[in-house]
Design a protein around this motif. Structure first.
Motif, PDB file in Angstrom:
ATOM      1  N   ALA A 233       0.810  -1.225   0.000  1.00 20.98           N
ATOM      2  CA  ALA A 233       0.000   0.000   0.000  1.00 20.98           C
ATOM      3  C   ALA A 233       0.844   1.277   0.000  1.00 20.98           C
ATOM      4  O   ALA A 233       0.303   2.378  -0.168  1.00 20.98           O
ATOM      5  CB  ALA A 233      -0.936  -0.007   1.207  1.00 20.98           C
ATOM      6  N   LEU A 234       2.154   1.151   0.160  1.00 20.75           N
ATOM      7  CA  LEU A 234       3.025   2.326   0.181  1.00 20.75           C
ATOM      8  C   LEU A 234       3.339   2.848  -1.216  1.00 20.75           C
ATOM      9  O   LEU A 234       3.909   3.934  -1.368  1.00 20.75           O
ATOM     10  CB  LEU A 234       4.345   1.990   0.894  1.00 20.75           C
ATOM     11  N   ASP A 235       2.970   2.104  -2.246  1.00 21.52           N
ATOM     12  CA  ASP A 235       3.296   2.481  -3.620  1.00 21.52           C
ATOM     13  C   ASP A 235       2.764   3.879  -3.950  1.00 21.52           C
ATOM     14  O   ASP A 235       1.576   4.164  -3.769  1.00 21.52           O
ATOM     15  CB  ASP A 235       2.686   1.451  -4.578  1.00 21.52           C
ATOM     16  N   THR A 236       3.649   4.754  -4.423  1.00 23.14           N
ATOM     17  CA  THR A 236       3.273   6.115  -4.796  1.00 23.14           C
ATOM     18  C   THR A 236       3.063   6.264  -6.299  1.00 23.14           C
ATOM     19  O   THR A 236       2.539   7.294  -6.756  1.00 23.14           O
ATOM     20  CB  THR A 236       4.366   7.113  -4.382  1.00 23.14           C
ATOM     21  N   GLY A 237       3.518   5.282  -7.068  1.00 26.52           N
ATOM     22  CA  GLY A 237       3.438   5.381  -8.513  1.00 26.52           C
ATOM     23  C   GLY A 237       4.475   6.309  -9.118  1.00 26.52           C
ATOM     24  O   GLY A 237       4.451   6.575 -10.327  1.00 26.52           O
ATOM     25  N   VAL A 238       5.412   6.790  -8.313  1.00 21.63           N
ATOM     26  CA  VAL A 238       6.423   7.738  -8.789  1.00 21.63           C
ATOM     27  C   VAL A 238       7.726   7.004  -9.078  1.00 21.63           C
ATOM     28  O   VAL A 238       8.335   6.409  -8.184  1.00 21.63           O
ATOM     29  CB  VAL A 238       6.668   8.850  -7.753  1.00 21.63           C
ATOM     30  N   ARG A 239       8.140   7.051 -10.334  1.00 23.13           N
ATOM     31  CA  ARG A 239       9.357   6.380 -10.767  1.00 23.13           C
ATOM     32  C   ARG A 239      10.587   7.189 -10.344  1.00 23.13           C
ATOM     33  O   ARG A 239      10.616   8.414 -10.437  1.00 23.13           O
ATOM     34  CB  ARG A 239       9.341   6.235 -12.296  1.00 23.13           C
ATOM     35  N   GLY A 240      11.614   6.481  -9.900  1.00 22.71           N
ATOM     36  CA  GLY A 240      12.862   7.153  -9.543  1.00 22.71           C
ATOM     37  C   GLY A 240      13.861   7.176 -10.684  1.00 22.71           C
ATOM     38  O   GLY A 240      14.640   8.120 -10.827  1.00 22.71           O
ATOM     39  N   GLY A 241      13.867   6.116 -11.495  1.00 28.42           N
ATOM     40  CA  GLY A 241      14.800   6.017 -12.607  1.00 28.42           C
ATOM     41  C   GLY A 241      14.277   6.684 -13.857  1.00 28.42           C
ATOM     42  O   GLY A 241      13.206   7.309 -13.857  1.00 28.42           O
ATOM     43  N   PRO A 242      15.009   6.555 -14.965  1.00 34.90           N
ATOM     44  CA  PRO A 242      14.593   7.178 -16.227  1.00 34.90           C
ATOM     45  C   PRO A 242      13.252   6.629 -16.706  1.00 34.90           C
ATOM     46  O   PRO A 242      12.936   5.456 -16.502  1.00 34.90           O
ATOM     47  CB  PRO A 242      15.717   6.780 -17.199  1.00 34.90           C
ATOM     48  N   GLU A 243      12.466   7.465 -17.327  1.00 34.72           N
ATOM     49  CA  GLU A 243      11.207   7.033 -17.921  1.00 34.72           C
ATOM     50  C   GLU A 243      11.519   6.203 -19.169  1.00 34.72           C
ATOM     51  O   GLU A 243      12.162   6.696 -20.096  1.00 34.72           O
ATOM     52  CB  GLU A 243      10.370   8.253 -18.299  1.00 34.72           C
ATOM     53  N   PRO A 244      11.115   4.930 -19.206  1.00 34.15           N
ATOM     54  CA  PRO A 244      11.468   4.066 -20.345  1.00 34.15           C
ATOM     55  C   PRO A 244      11.062   4.622 -21.705  1.00 34.15           C
ATOM     56  O   PRO A 244      11.777   4.426 -22.694  1.00 34.15           O
ATOM     57  CB  PRO A 244      10.724   2.767 -20.030  1.00 34.15           C
ATOM     58  N   ALA A 245       9.952   5.334 -21.772  1.00 37.43           N
ATOM     59  CA  ALA A 245       9.497   5.887 -23.048  1.00 37.43           C
ATOM     60  C   ALA A 245      10.436   6.964 -23.568  1.00 37.43           C
ATOM     61  O   ALA A 245      10.411   7.286 -24.770  1.00 37.43           O
ATOM     62  CB  ALA A 245       8.089   6.443 -22.898  1.00 37.43           C
ATOM     63  N   ASP A 246      11.261   7.536 -22.676  1.00 37.58           N
ATOM     64  CA  ASP A 246      12.155   8.621 -23.068  1.00 37.58           C
ATOM     65  C   ASP A 246      13.549   8.145 -23.456  1.00 37.58           C
ATOM     66  O   ASP A 246      14.411   8.966 -23.809  1.00 37.58           O
ATOM     67  CB  ASP A 246      12.279   9.641 -21.926  1.00 37.58           C
ATOM     68  N   VAL A 247      13.789   6.850 -23.378  1.00 39.05           N
ATOM     69  CA  VAL A 247      15.125   6.324 -23.663  1.00 39.05           C
ATOM     70  C   VAL A 247      15.359   6.299 -25.172  1.00 39.05           C
ATOM     71  O   VAL A 247      14.621   5.660 -25.918  1.00 39.05           O
ATOM     72  CB  VAL A 247      15.299   4.911 -23.074  1.00 39.05           C
ATOM     73  N   THR A 248      16.389   7.012 -25.617  1.00 37.15           N
ATOM     74  CA  THR A 248      16.797   6.995 -27.017  1.00 37.15           C
ATOM     75  C   THR A 248      18.291   6.725 -27.092  1.00 37.15           C
ATOM     76  O   THR A 248      19.034   6.978 -26.130  1.00 37.15           O
ATOM     77  CB  THR A 248      16.510   8.337 -27.712  1.00 37.15           C
ATOM     78  N   ARG A 249      18.743   6.228 -28.240  1.00 38.08           N
ATOM     79  CA  ARG A 249      20.176   5.984 -28.412  1.00 38.08           C
ATOM     80  C   ARG A 249      20.969   7.279 -28.312  1.00 38.08           C
ATOM     81  O   ARG A 249      22.067   7.306 -27.740  1.00 38.08           O
ATOM     82  CB  ARG A 249      20.439   5.309 -29.765  1.00 38.08           C
ATOM     83  N   GLU A 250      20.422   8.365 -28.828  1.00 40.94           N
ATOM     84  CA  GLU A 250      21.140   9.638 -28.829  1.00 40.94           C
ATOM     85  C   GLU A 250      21.305  10.171 -27.401  1.00 40.94           C
ATOM     86  O   GLU A 250      22.404  10.567 -26.987  1.00 40.94           O
ATOM     87  CB  GLU A 250      20.386  10.659 -29.685  1.00 40.94           C
ATOM     88  N   ALA A 251      20.229  10.178 -26.653  1.00 35.81           N
ATOM     89  CA  ALA A 251      20.264  10.769 -25.312  1.00 35.81           C
ATOM     90  C   ALA A 251      21.018   9.904 -24.315  1.00 35.81           C
ATOM     91  O   ALA A 251      21.598  10.416 -23.348  1.00 35.81           O
ATOM     92  CB  ALA A 251      18.846  11.022 -24.814  1.00 35.81           C
ATOM     93  N   PHE A 252      21.007   8.581 -24.530  1.00 35.58           N
ATOM     94  CA  PHE A 252      21.594   7.668 -23.551  1.00 35.58           C
ATOM     95  C   PHE A 252      22.870   6.990 -24.069  1.00 35.58           C
ATOM     96  O   PHE A 252      23.309   5.993 -23.510  1.00 35.58           O
ATOM     97  CB  PHE A 252      20.566   6.613 -23.146  1.00 35.58           C
ATOM     98  N   TRP A 253      23.454   7.535 -25.107  1.00 32.76           N
ATOM     99  CA  TRP A 253      24.653   6.923 -25.688  1.00 32.76           C
ATOM    100  C   TRP A 253      25.811   6.951 -24.692  1.00 32.76           C
ATOM    101  O   TRP A 253      26.082   7.971 -24.039  1.00 32.76           O
ATOM    102  CB  TRP A 253      25.054   7.659 -26.964  1.00 32.76           C
ATOM    103  N   ARG A 254      26.492   5.827 -24.566  1.00 33.47           N
ATOM    104  CA  ARG A 254      27.724   5.747 -23.776  1.00 33.47           C
ATOM    105  C   ARG A 254      28.710   4.894 -24.558  1.00 33.47           C
ATOM    106  O   ARG A 254      28.344   3.818 -25.047  1.00 33.47           O
ATOM    107  CB  ARG A 254      27.482   5.099 -22.408  1.00 33.47           C
ATOM    108  N   ASP A 255      29.929   5.353 -24.673  1.00 30.95           N
ATOM    109  CA  ASP A 255      30.955   4.556 -25.332  1.00 30.95           C
ATOM    110  C   ASP A 255      31.447   3.500 -24.363  1.00 30.95           C
ATOM    111  O   ASP A 255      31.965   3.811 -23.287  1.00 30.95           O
ATOM    112  CB  ASP A 255      32.134   5.448 -25.765  1.00 30.95           C
ATOM    113  N   ILE A 256      31.254   2.235 -24.750  1.00 32.59           N
ATOM    114  CA  ILE A 256      31.711   1.118 -23.913  1.00 32.59           C
ATOM    115  C   ILE A 256      33.095   0.710 -24.401  1.00 32.59           C
ATOM    116  O   ILE A 256      33.252   0.240 -25.540  1.00 32.59           O
ATOM    117  CB  ILE A 256      30.734  -0.079 -24.004  1.00 32.59           C
TER     118      ILE A 256
END
Length: 290
Positions: free
Chosen positions: A264-287
Motif C-alpha cells: 500500500a506504500l506504492d506512490t506510482g512515482v518512478r525514480g529512474g529514467p522514464e522508459p518511453a524517453d530512452v533513445t540511443r542519442e540521449a543515452f549513448w555511452r561509449d563502452i
C-alpha cells in the motif's frame, strides 16, 4: 534460496549489485559479498566495473561454477553482430567463458528494430552455450509484448525498478504471464534517497514499525518483502556491515497483513529514467574495448 528460471537454470534469489560502485571499491565489495554468502553478482557494461567484478570473484577463492554472474549489454552496442561483439567485451573484462545471465539493459522504443536485433544475438549466444540464460531490463509491458512477437526465446528475467514506493504491478503481471522472473533493482528504494525526492523508504514509519516488530531493519524488511512475493532482488552497498545485513533475511517471515501494508506504500512515482524517453542519442555511452 534460488529461483528456477523458465529454461530450468537455478538463479540465486538474492544477489549483490554494483551499480554506481566505483571501480576502485568494486573488488573489495565483491570479495566481501561472496565471503558472507552472496552467490550472484550483478553488473553491466555501462557500470564500467566488469573487470573489477571479475577480479573480485577470482580473489574470493570460489570456483567459477559457485558464482552466478549477471551482466547487461548497453544500448550503444545494440544491433546484429554489434551485440555479439559487446558480449565478447564483457566476457573478456569479467575473465569468463560463459555468462550465467545476460540482459539487454534498456528497451529503445524509438529504435525497437535494433533492440530486437540485439535480442536475436542473445538468442544465438544462448543456443551456442556462451550464456546460460537471457533476459531484459527496464522493459515495460508493451515492450515485452512487442519483443515476444518478433523473437523466439521468452526472457528469463526482466530487471526493473521495484521497491515499496514504486512497485510497477502492471509490468510484474506481464512478467508473470509469460514466465519471466521480476528482478528488482533499487530493491530497498535507495533511489528515493540519492535522487533527492524528499522522501526515503528507510525512514518510512510503516516500514519502521514492521521492522521493529521483527527485530530487523527497514532494509531487511524490504528485501524479505521481495523474496516472499517471488521476486529476485539485487541490493548494493560498499559497507561491510550493510553487505552482511542485507543477506540476513532468511530467519523471519512477514505476515500477509504486513505484506499488504508494504504494498500500500506504492506512490506510482518512478525514480529512474522514464522508459518511453530512452533513445540511443540521449543515452549513448561509449563502452570501451578493454
Amino acid at each position: 534460496m534460488t529461483i528456477t528460471l523458465n529454461n530450468g537454470v537455478e538463479m540465486p534469489a538474492l544477489g549483490f549489485g554494483v551499480f554506481q560502485t566505483p571501480p576502485e571499491q568494486t573488488v573489495d565489495a565483491v570479495v566481501e559479498a561472496l565471503r558472507v554468502g552472496y552467490r550472484l553478482i550483478d553488473t553491466a557494461a555501462s557500470y564500467f566495473n566488469e573487470r573489477e567484478v571479475g577480479e573480485g570473484i577470482r580473489r574470493s577463492g570460489l570456483d567459477r561454477d559457485e558464482v552466478f554472474i549477471e551482466t547487461k549489454v548497453w544500448l550503444s552496442d545494440y544491433g546484429y553482430e554489434e551485440t555479439l561483439h559487446a558480449v565478447d567485451k564483457s566476457a573478456g573484462k569479467l575473465g569468463v567463458d560463459t555468462i550465467d545471465l545476460l540482459l539487454l539493459h534498456q528497451a529503445v522504443p524509438t529504435d525497437f528494430d535494433r533492440t530486437v536485433q540485439a535480442y536475436t544475438d542473445l538468442q544465438m549466444l544462448l543456443a551456442e552455450g556462451r550464456v546460460r540464460a537471457i533476459g531484459v531490463s527496464n522493459f515495460m509491458a508493451e515492450h515485452l509484448s512487442a519483443l515476444r512477437e518478433q523473437t523466439e526465446v521468452v526472457p528469463a528475467v526482466n530487471q526493473i525498478e521495484v521497491h515499496p514506493y514504486f512497485s510497477q504491478p502492471t509490468v510484474q503481471e506481464a512478467n508473470r504471464a509469460q514466465g519471466t522472473v521480476t528482478q528488482a533493482w533499487s530493491p530497498m528504494g535507495g533511489i528515493t534517497s540519492y535522487r533527492g525526492t524528499g522522501t526515503s523508504t528507510f525512514e518510512d514509519p510503516t516500514l519502521g514499525e514492521i521492522a521493529a516488530a521483527h527485530g530487523k531493519t527497514p532494509a531487511q524488511v524490504m528485501l524479505r518483502w521481495h523474496l516472499q512475493q517471488g521476486r529476485a532482488a539485487i541490493p548494493k552497498s560498499v559497507n561491510p556491515e550493510r553487505i552482511a545485513a542485507n543477506i540476513d533475511v532468511f530467519g523471519f517471515e512477514l505476515t500477509v497483513e504486513e505484506l499488504a501494508r508494504i504494498d500500500a506504500l506504492d506512490t506510482g512515482v518512478r525514480g529512474g529514467p522514464e522508459p518511453a524517453d530512452v533513445t540511443r542519442e540521449a543515452f549513448w555511452r561509449d563502452i570501451p574495448e578493454a
